[in-house]
Structure formats: structure tokens, C-alpha cells
Motif scaffolding. Structure first.
Motif, PDB file in Angstrom:
ATOM      1  N   VAL A  16       0.866  -1.169   0.000  1.00 36.74           N
ATOM      2  CA  VAL A  16       0.000   0.000   0.000  1.00 36.74           C
ATOM      3  C   VAL A  16       0.905   1.222   0.000  1.00 36.74           C
ATOM      4  N   SER A  17       0.591   2.194  -0.856  1.00 40.60           N
ATOM      5  CA  SER A  17       1.417   3.406  -0.902  1.00 40.60           C
ATOM      6  C   SER A  17       0.513   4.616  -1.058  1.00 40.60           C
ATOM      7  N   GLY A  18       1.095   5.751  -0.777  1.00 42.74           N
ATOM      8  CA  GLY A  18       0.321   6.974  -0.880  1.00 42.74           C
ATOM      9  C   GLY A  18       1.217   8.191  -0.804  1.00 42.74           C
ATOM     10  N   GLN A  19       0.577   9.334  -0.726  1.00 43.95           N
ATOM     11  CA  GLN A  19       1.287  10.613  -0.675  1.00 43.95           C
ATOM     12  C   GLN A  19       0.790  11.366   0.552  1.00 43.95           C
ATOM     13  N   SER A  20       1.719  11.886   1.352  1.00 42.00           N
ATOM     14  CA  SER A  20       1.359  12.711   2.498  1.00 42.00           C
ATOM     15  C   SER A  20       2.027  14.066   2.349  1.00 42.00           C
ATOM     16  N   GLN A  21       1.843  14.932   3.331  1.00 40.11           N
ATOM     17  CA  GLN A  21       2.484  16.242   3.290  1.00 40.11           C
ATOM     18  C   GLN A  21       4.005  16.119   3.329  1.00 40.11           C
ATOM     19  N   LYS A  22       4.501  15.044   3.959  1.00 47.07           N
ATOM     20  CA  LYS A  22       5.945  14.827   4.067  1.00 47.07           C
ATOM     21  C   LYS A  22       6.520  14.121   2.842  1.00 47.07           C
ATOM     22  N   GLY A  23       5.690  13.633   1.963  1.00 45.86           N
ATOM     23  CA  GLY A  23       6.160  12.958   0.768  1.00 45.86           C
ATOM     24  C   GLY A  23       5.525  11.593   0.596  1.00 45.86           C
ATOM     25  N   PRO A  24       6.033  10.803  -0.354  1.00 40.57           N
ATOM     26  CA  PRO A  24       5.449   9.474  -0.602  1.00 40.57           C
ATOM     27  C   PRO A  24       5.788   8.504   0.524  1.00 40.57           C
ATOM     28  N   TRP A  48       7.525  -0.700   6.799  1.00 45.16           N
ATOM     29  CA  TRP A  48       7.321   0.647   6.259  1.00 45.16           C
ATOM     30  C   TRP A  48       8.540   1.096   5.478  1.00 45.16           C
ATOM     31  N   GLY A  49       8.333   1.904   4.461  1.00 46.54           N
ATOM     32  CA  GLY A  49       9.422   2.546   3.735  1.00 46.54           C
ATOM     33  C   GLY A  49      10.370   1.579   3.056  1.00 46.54           C
TER      34      GLY A  49
END
Length: 139
Positions: A16-24, A48-49
Motif C-alpha cells: 500500500v502506498s500513498g502521498q502525504s504532506q511529508k512525501g510518498p 514501512w518505507g
């Protein structure tokens, strides 16, 4: 708090991946089955990551060791617990993929080295039978 679990990899869930304010960001859950012959347990952990890439080198049936931290959070008066793997490696240590984190090695003190090794004692036995008279809990 660092905990370890050794088990057989039985399932890798989709990434699962996405985009947040801090980046992908990306995460992937996987399930290990403990090697306890009598009562094996299934445990779901999250990578994670960059640990997602470390997980890809293992296949179903591989025996791996995961070092993880446990974290809980509340949402709408319910608690959710996540076991976040920060080191994933082969159980024999040959596929070391914990480059991002290495737990500090504990070194025995000079006094501990000078003491003779203590003989192991059998574990204490506990009374696991309960009745109403022996239960002194207030609830």
C-alpha cells in the motif's frame, strides 16, 4: 522497546502506498507463523518505507527473524495496535537487511566476566487453577 520474533513467512499482503504532506510513503503487511511445535501462532507485522524492499527478498515458507516495536493508538474510542518491523533478516542471519538500524550490542562488564557462570535452574511452577474463594480481585 525492541522485540524479536522468529517464524515462517506464510503470507505477504499487497503493498500500500500513498502521498502525504511529508512525501510518498509505502507499507506492506506480512504474516509469520511461530515455530512453536505445540501451539504455533500467526502474527501480522508491518514493514514501512525501505523495509518493504527488504521484505521482497523472502518468499513464502522462508524462516525469518523480525525485530519490531509495538505501538497502539486510539481512534473513535477504539485502540489499534501495530507491530512495526524495523529489521527483517533470515533466521540464520545470512540475509541481513537491517542496514537502517542496528541494535547496540551489549557487552558484559568486567565484573560479569569474572563471575562463574550460574547453573540454570528449572522455571518455577505456577498454580493455574482458579476458584471463587482464591480470587481476591476487586472486580
Amino acid at each position: 522497546m525492541a522485540l524479536e520474533i522468529v517464524g515462517k513467512l506464510i503470507k505477504v499482503l499487497p503493498e500500500v502506498s500513498g502521498q502525504s504532506q511529508k512525501g510518498p510513503w509505502s507499507k506492506q503487511e506480512f504474516v509469520l507463523e511461530t515455530l512453536d511445535a505445540s501451539y504455533p501462532k500467526k502474527v501480522c507485522l508491518t514493514a514501512w518505507g525501505d523495509k518493504v524492499a527488504d521484505l521482497k527478498q523472502f518468499g513464502d515458507g522462508d524462516t525469518i527473524k523480525a525485530t519490531f516495536s509495538a505501538e497502539s493508538r486510539e481512534y473513535n474510542e477504539r485502540w489499534y495496535t501495530e507491530l512495526r518491523a524495523f529489521r527483517i533478516e533470515s533466521a540464520d542471519g545470512s540475509n541481513d537487511s537491517g542496514a537502517g538500524y542496528a541494535a547496540p550490542a551489549s557487552r558484559p562488564t568486567p565484573q560479569a566476566q569474572a563471575r562463574p557462570a550460574q547453573q540454570s535452574q528449572p522455571a518455577p511452577s505456577f498454580n493455574t487453577t482458579f476458584d471463587d474463594e482464591s480470587n481476591d480481585l476487586p472486580f
